[in-house]
Each structure stands twice: as C-alpha cells, then as structure tokens.
Design an enzyme around this catalytic site. Structure first.
Site, PDB file in Angstrom:
ATOM      1  N   ARG A 137     -12.759  -6.246   0.844  1.00 54.19           N
ATOM      2  CA  ARG A 137     -12.919  -4.906   0.286  1.00 54.19           C
ATOM      3  C   ARG A 137     -12.073  -4.689  -0.965  1.00 54.19           C
ATOM      4  O   ARG A 137     -12.587  -4.281  -2.005  1.00 54.19           O
ATOM      5  CB  ARG A 137     -12.470  -3.847   1.297  1.00 54.19           C
ATOM      6  CG  ARG A 137     -13.509  -3.412   2.251  1.00 54.19           C
ATOM      7  CD  ARG A 137     -12.867  -3.064   3.556  1.00 54.19           C
ATOM      8  NE  ARG A 137     -12.416  -4.306   4.157  1.00 54.19           N
ATOM      9  CZ  ARG A 137     -13.171  -5.044   4.963  1.00 54.19           C
ATOM     10  NH1 ARG A 137     -14.355  -4.626   5.297  1.00 54.19           N
ATOM     11  NH2 ARG A 137     -12.755  -6.184   5.445  1.00 54.19           N
ATOM     12  N   THR A 138     -10.783  -4.950  -0.853  1.00 55.84           N
ATOM     13  CA  THR A 138      -9.886  -4.613  -1.955  1.00 55.84           C
ATOM     14  C   THR A 138     -10.232  -5.432  -3.186  1.00 55.84           C
ATOM     15  O   THR A 138     -10.369  -4.908  -4.291  1.00 55.84           O
ATOM     16  CB  THR A 138      -8.426  -4.868  -1.525  1.00 55.84           C
ATOM     17  OG1 THR A 138      -8.184  -4.146  -0.325  1.00 55.84           O
ATOM     18  CG2 THR A 138      -7.448  -4.420  -2.580  1.00 55.84           C
TER      19      THR A 138
ATOM     20  N   HIS B  28       0.822  -0.883  -0.193  1.00 61.06           N
ATOM     21  CA  HIS B  28      -0.583  -1.052  -0.585  1.00 61.06           C
ATOM     22  C   HIS B  28      -1.028   0.238  -1.296  1.00 61.06           C
ATOM     23  O   HIS B  28      -1.822   1.014  -0.770  1.00 61.06           O
ATOM     24  CB  HIS B  28      -1.413  -1.303   0.680  1.00 61.06           C
ATOM     25  CG  HIS B  28      -2.793  -1.834   0.435  1.00 61.06           C
ATOM     26  ND1 HIS B  28      -3.350  -1.946  -0.823  1.00 61.06           N
ATOM     27  CD2 HIS B  28      -3.737  -2.261   1.308  1.00 61.06           C
ATOM     28  CE1 HIS B  28      -4.574  -2.440  -0.710  1.00 61.06           C
ATOM     29  NE2 HIS B  28      -4.830  -2.629   0.571  1.00 61.06           N
TER      30      HIS B  28
ATOM     31  N   LYS C 124      11.688 -20.494  -4.090  1.00 58.65           N
ATOM     32  CA  LYS C 124      12.794 -19.915  -4.868  1.00 58.65           C
ATOM     33  C   LYS C 124      12.302 -18.967  -5.947  1.00 58.65           C
ATOM     34  O   LYS C 124      13.031 -18.651  -6.892  1.00 58.65           O
ATOM     35  CB  LYS C 124      13.636 -21.025  -5.528  1.00 58.65           C
ATOM     36  CG  LYS C 124      14.275 -21.957  -4.516  1.00 58.65           C
ATOM     37  CD  LYS C 124      15.082 -23.002  -5.236  1.00 58.65           C
ATOM     38  CE  LYS C 124      15.549 -24.080  -4.276  1.00 58.65           C
ATOM     39  NZ  LYS C 124      15.855 -25.321  -4.925  1.00 58.65           N
TER      40      LYS C 124
ATOM     41  N   ARG D 167      -2.380  -9.647  -4.786  1.00 59.69           N
ATOM     42  CA  ARG D 167      -2.105  -9.497  -3.347  1.00 59.69           C
ATOM     43  C   ARG D 167      -1.403 -10.756  -2.842  1.00 59.69           C
ATOM     44  O   ARG D 167      -1.792 -11.870  -3.193  1.00 59.69           O
ATOM     45  CB  ARG D 167      -3.399  -9.281  -2.567  1.00 59.69           C
ATOM     46  CG  ARG D 167      -3.198  -9.458  -1.076  1.00 59.69           C
ATOM     47  CD  ARG D 167      -4.399  -9.102  -0.262  1.00 59.69           C
ATOM     48  NE  ARG D 167      -4.624  -7.661  -0.236  1.00 59.69           N
ATOM     49  CZ  ARG D 167      -5.445  -7.069   0.626  1.00 59.69           C
ATOM     50  NH1 ARG D 167      -6.122  -7.780   1.499  1.00 59.69           N
ATOM     51  NH2 ARG D 167      -5.601  -5.765   0.607  1.00 59.69           N
TER      52      ARG D 167
HETATM   53  C1  NCD Z   1      -5.731  -3.282   4.734  1.00 62.54           C
HETATM   54  C2  NCD Z   1      -4.727  -4.273   4.186  1.00 62.54           C
HETATM   55  O1  NCD Z   1      -5.098  -5.289   3.633  1.00 62.54           O
HETATM   56  O2  NCD Z   1      -3.560  -3.959   4.336  1.00 62.54           O
HETATM   57  N1  NCD Z   1      -7.047  -3.551   4.390  1.00 62.54           N
HETATM   58  C3  NCD Z   1      -7.556  -3.284   3.167  1.00 62.54           C
HETATM   59  O3  NCD Z   1      -6.906  -3.353   2.165  1.00 62.54           O
HETATM   60  N2  NCD Z   1      -8.820  -2.881   3.149  1.00 62.54           N
HETATM   61  C4  NCD Z   1      -5.596  -3.085   6.192  1.00 62.54           C
HETATM   62  C5  NCD Z   1      -5.714  -4.274   7.079  1.00 62.54           C
HETATM   63  O4  NCD Z   1      -5.922  -5.395   6.636  1.00 62.54           O
HETATM   64  O5  NCD Z   1      -5.582  -4.061   8.288  1.00 62.54           O
END
Ligand code: NCD
Length: 325
Positions: free
Chosen positions: A66-67, A147, A98, A119
């Site tokens: 999704r993200t 996040h 390190k 990420r």
């Molecule tokens: C969340 C995450 O990655 O922290 N999901 C997301 O970004 N859609 C929540 C999760 O993974 O549980």
C-alpha cells in the site's frame, strides 16, 4: 479547518517528513486541505503536471504494498517520475553496518533525485537518511518508530468520516508496542482535545517514553486490558495488526495474536455512528464480517493514501499553490 495561506504551504518546502511531533495543528490541517484539493483533481480525472520534471526515489527495505504503491502512484499522478529500489544487497540499514554504507548510499541517491521516500525495519533510520540526504526525505515507516504519512492519511480519514477529532474518543487497539502507526497518530492527536483509550495485552502496551511525551503534551489518555471497555466508550476504533516481524520468537507472536482480535460481535456494543479504522494489512485480527458495516472505514482510509501522499510530495517539493486550493 481554515484555508492555509501561501506562507503555511511554503513552510513545507524542502522539509523532511520524519515524525508527527514535527507538526502543529495548523500544519497538519494544511496537508489535509492540500490532499482534499488533489482528491478533487483525481475525481475530475484531471491530468496534473505539478511535479513535471521531478524525480522521486523510492527506497523500501521492508516489504510494503500500500504505502509504496500509493507513493509511486502519487508521484505519477502529479506528472513526476519514479526510480525505485526494493532490495539492494549492498545496502545495509542495520546498525551492524555502523551506519556507514547507508550514509554514503543516501548521499549518492539523493544527488539523483528531488525527493526521497524511505522505509526500513529499524527505528531511527529516519534520522540517518535525513542527515545524509540533500533532498527532502519522507519517512515511510522505520521499524517500530514512526510512520507520519500514514498518520496524515489517518487524520484525513477521521476528518472526513467524523469531522474534527476535538471532543472525540479514540480507542487504539492491538500491538501498541511495535505499531508505528499508533505512535505517530497519537502524536498527531495530541494537538486536539481528543481522549485516547489504549487497549492491548500485557507486554504490548504503549512504550513508556511515548506515554510520557503525551502526558507532557497534556493528552487525556487511559490504558486498559479490557478491550470491550475501550470499544464501548469510543467514537473511533483504531485496530492494528500484531507486528509479527518485530517479535523475537514465533511463539511470542502467536501468544499475543490469539488474544487480540476484533470480531463482528463488538458491533453490538459500539457507540452509534462509531467508525472502525485499520492501517492494513490485516492478518486475522479484524473480522471480514465487519466489512459490510457502514462504519467500517478502513478501505476508504486506505484510498485516502493517494491524495494525501500527493499533497506531501507536492508540499515538500514546493509546488503546492494556495490559489489552487
Ligand atoms: C502499516 C505499517 O507498515 O506500519 N501498514 C501500512 O503502512 N499500510 C501497518 C502494519 O504493517 O501493520
């Protein structure tokens, strides 16, 4: 929400989006207003060129659907381009490396692009990335840390579904220890007159340092192991997945997971008009039988990820214009 002025939008130009406690109420709402503007453009099926000629580097070192896709779609929808890395064996985010290779990599990658979305699986990576990047960085989740783009879309969902969070009670359920969306959203809500009820199982409560920060900010919160109590007394139920990948052993995860589930039976005790949110993906803790309940907001919540991430990208690149909002 007041319409943001140009100076407020310009505040974001060149800024990193690392954690929610960077932002005050006005700034949060400026992002939400910008997102509403882009949502309208998407509805009108307008072709946008706001990010024409700009390049986003998408660095996801932890699985994401999704993200990642919503950031990449957002950049494309804004007329920009994307380069992406999902696995790079030479790149190590771990502290065991390190911090050297990540620092060098970010220096180089940021010299290729205009904005960097990252990420990783380690809390605190956001600072290493930001310190070494020559372009704005958006933290798309770092370990159990923060996040922020998820919190902006969570706030967007709350405003759309329930109006201002002022005067509302939010139940935050599930894995409060490792759930970074919980940590970020709590900080965002600290600017509102919102009560938070945290409910988890022993061992997965909200981290103490975060509770202390909320206490200092004057947040009215309560902790309970009684999920029924939390659900019964809230306008917004925010359920989360037990973060399997952050447990030391599978047995520990399974033990926690079987105790944390939100079933359709809870509908009987929920307040009238209460909504259910979840950052997704779900992994068994959110009953699919809930999906047909009108207050099941989680898919609408996820859909808001696109305009919200368009807003964040346009704002940090300084192309969001007030006269268009
Ligand atoms: C969340 C995450 O990655 O922290 N999901 C997301 O970004 N859609 C929540 C999760 O993974 O549980």
């Amino acid at each position: 929400m007041n319409k943001p002025d140009q100076a407020l939008l310009q505040y974001f130009n060149g800024k990193d989006i690392l954690q929610m406690d960077q932002f005050n109420r006005l700034q949060i709402e400026a992002v939400l207003q910008t997102a509403a503007y882009y949502e309208q453009k998407l509805k009108n099926k307008e072709r946008l060129y706001d990010m024409d000629g700009k390049l986003m580097a998408s660095l996801f070192f932890e699985p994401s659907t999704r993200t990642r896709l919503s950031f990449e779609s957002a950049m494309h929808r804004l007329g920009g381009n994307v380069v992406t890395v999902s696995e790079a064996p030479g790149l190590q985010f771990s502290s065991r490396s390190k911090g050297e290779s990540i620092a060098d990599s970010i220096k180089v990658i940021s010299s290729y692009c205009d904005v960097l979305v990252c990420r990783s699986s380690e809390d605190g990576t956001r600072h290493v990335v930001a310190d070494n990047s020559s372009v704005p960085v958006i933290n798309a989740g770092d370990g159990a840390g923060q996040h922020p783009s998820q919190s902006f879309l969570d706030m967007y969902c709350i405003f759309k579904e329930k109006g201002s969070p002022d005067g509302k009670t939010v139940a935050m359920l599930g894995d409060l220890k490792y759930g970074r969306t919980i940590h970020s959203l709590s900080q965002a809500l600290s600017h509102y007159d919102t009560k938070i009820i945290y409910s988890s199982v022993p061992g997965l409560e909200m981290p103490l340092d975060q509770l202390n920060q909320l206490k200092k900010a004057g947040v009215n919160y309560e902790e309970t192991y009684n999920m029924e109590y939390a659900v019964k007394n809230s306008d917004i139920i925010y359920m989360t997945r037990v973060q399997k990948e952050r447990f030391d052993t599978l047995a520990e995860y399974q033990e926690a997971n079987k105790k944390l589930s939100f079933t359709a039976e809870y509908l009987q005790i929920m307040r009238e008009g209460a909504i259910i949110m979840h950052p997704l993906p779900r992994a068994g803790e959110l009953d699919e039988a809930l999906d047909c309940y009108p207050g099941a907001a989680y898919f609408r919540q996820a859909a808001g990820g696109l305009p919200v991430r368009m807003a964040l990208l346009a704002l940090v690149c300084g192309v969001a214009k007030i006269n268009s909002i």
